[in-house]
Design an enzyme around this catalytic site. Structure first.
Site: not given
Ligand code: NAD
Length: 251
Positions: A143, A156
């Site tokens: 991130s 985080y």
């Molecule tokens: P999201 O919540 O849509 O997707 C995350 C997925 O991970 C979900 O489908 C959830 O069921 C799954 N998950 C949660 N805990 C889990 C576990 N213990 N084992 C397996 N799967 C699990 O969110 P997203 O935004 O698509 O996030 C994906 C990644 O991107 C994450 O690592 C998040 O930290 C990172 N991220 C997101 C953003 C943002 O703004 N959306 C920014 C920076 C980083």
């Protein structure tokens, strides 16, 4: 959408039941890879498989909580079982705790367990298979919070800084073995994770205005970077935390 030439390759994506993981799973499939879709959310994961099959691709679902080493082992074995090998792995599953106190030890432990230990467990199992094949490519989701601080989410921020460090470690450890290890560092992306914030008009405007490009990113824009990093086009790129953030960390 560029075709990154992954015909005959096998990709594994964690957290592929929605958001960035689903977009990446679809992008891998569009470039020709067979995809092992994994998530704790079975319904979301199976829906991703259906979307890939609807666009003519090959995919299979495996339930996996990435913080559980036995489940991670079974997930990697499932990729090999279904498709015979493992070429690309996107360790993307993660959680955030927008409303919770991350100084609470239970909240802290869960965030580190999924966001950081989960990536380590996945890398460990994936590399074992890739080593026997003579190479592969791994991308971890960090991130912009893995590169800069943030006053409200200590777990985080710490977990995502850890993912960047672990990525650099993996790149060096396996550089001569033909395994490249990179990270993506998304800025604010519209996904189910950010949906509660985006739903509030004033918050959405604030998030848009915080990004130099004046808008939040889309999951597909992160997916493009992931598939590129896994492709032969990135053959000399390893240990790199690639920002996909509309300029947020350029400020
Ligand atoms: P999201 O919540 O849509 O997707 C995350 C997925 O991970 C979900 O489908 C959830 O069921 C799954 N998950 C949660 N805990 C889990 C576990 N213990 N084992 C397996 N799967 C699990 O969110 P997203 O935004 O698509 O996030 C994906 C990644 O991107 C994450 O690592 C998040 O930290 C990172 N991220 C997101 C953003 C943002 O703004 N959306 C920014 C920076 C980083």
């Amino acid at each position: 959408m560029i075709d990154y030439g992954l015909q005959g390759k096998v990709a594994l994506v964690t957290g592929a039941g929605g958001g960035i993981g689903r977009a990446a799973a679809l992008a891998f499939a569009r470039s020709g890879a067979s995809v092992l879709v994994s998530d704790v959310n079975d319904e979301g994961g199976r829906a991703t498989v259906a979307l890939i099959e609807a666009q003519g691709g090959k995919a299979a679902f495996q339930h996996c909580d990435v913080s559980d080493s036995a489940q991670v082992k079974a997930m990697v074995a499932a990729a090999v079982h279904h498709f015979g090998r493992l070429d690309c792995a996107f360790n993307n599953a993660g959680i955030t705790n927008i409303a919770a106190d991350e100084y609470d030890e239970a909240v802290w432990g869960r965030a580190i367990g999924i966001n950081l230990t989960g990536v380590m467990l996945c890398m460990r199992e994936e590399a074992e298979v890739m080593l026997t094949q003579g190479g592969g490519a791994i991308v971890n989701t960090a991130s912009i919070n893995g590169l800069v601080g943030n006053p409200s989410q200590p777990a985080y921020v710490a977990s995502k800084h850890g993912v960047v460090g672990l990525t650099r470690h993996g790149a060096l450890r396996w550089a001569k073995a033909g395994i490249r290890v990179n990270a993506v560092c998304p800025g604010v992306i519209v996904t189910p994770m950010t949906a509660p914030l985006v739903a509030k008009e004033d918050m959405r405007q604030l998030l848009d205005s915080m990004t130099p490009m004046g808008r939040m990113g889309q999951a597909e824009e992160v997916a493009e970077a992931v598939v590129w990093l896994c492709s032969g086009a990135a053959s000399f790129v390893t240990g790199h935390p690639m920002v996909v953030d509309g300029g947020a960390t350029a400020v």
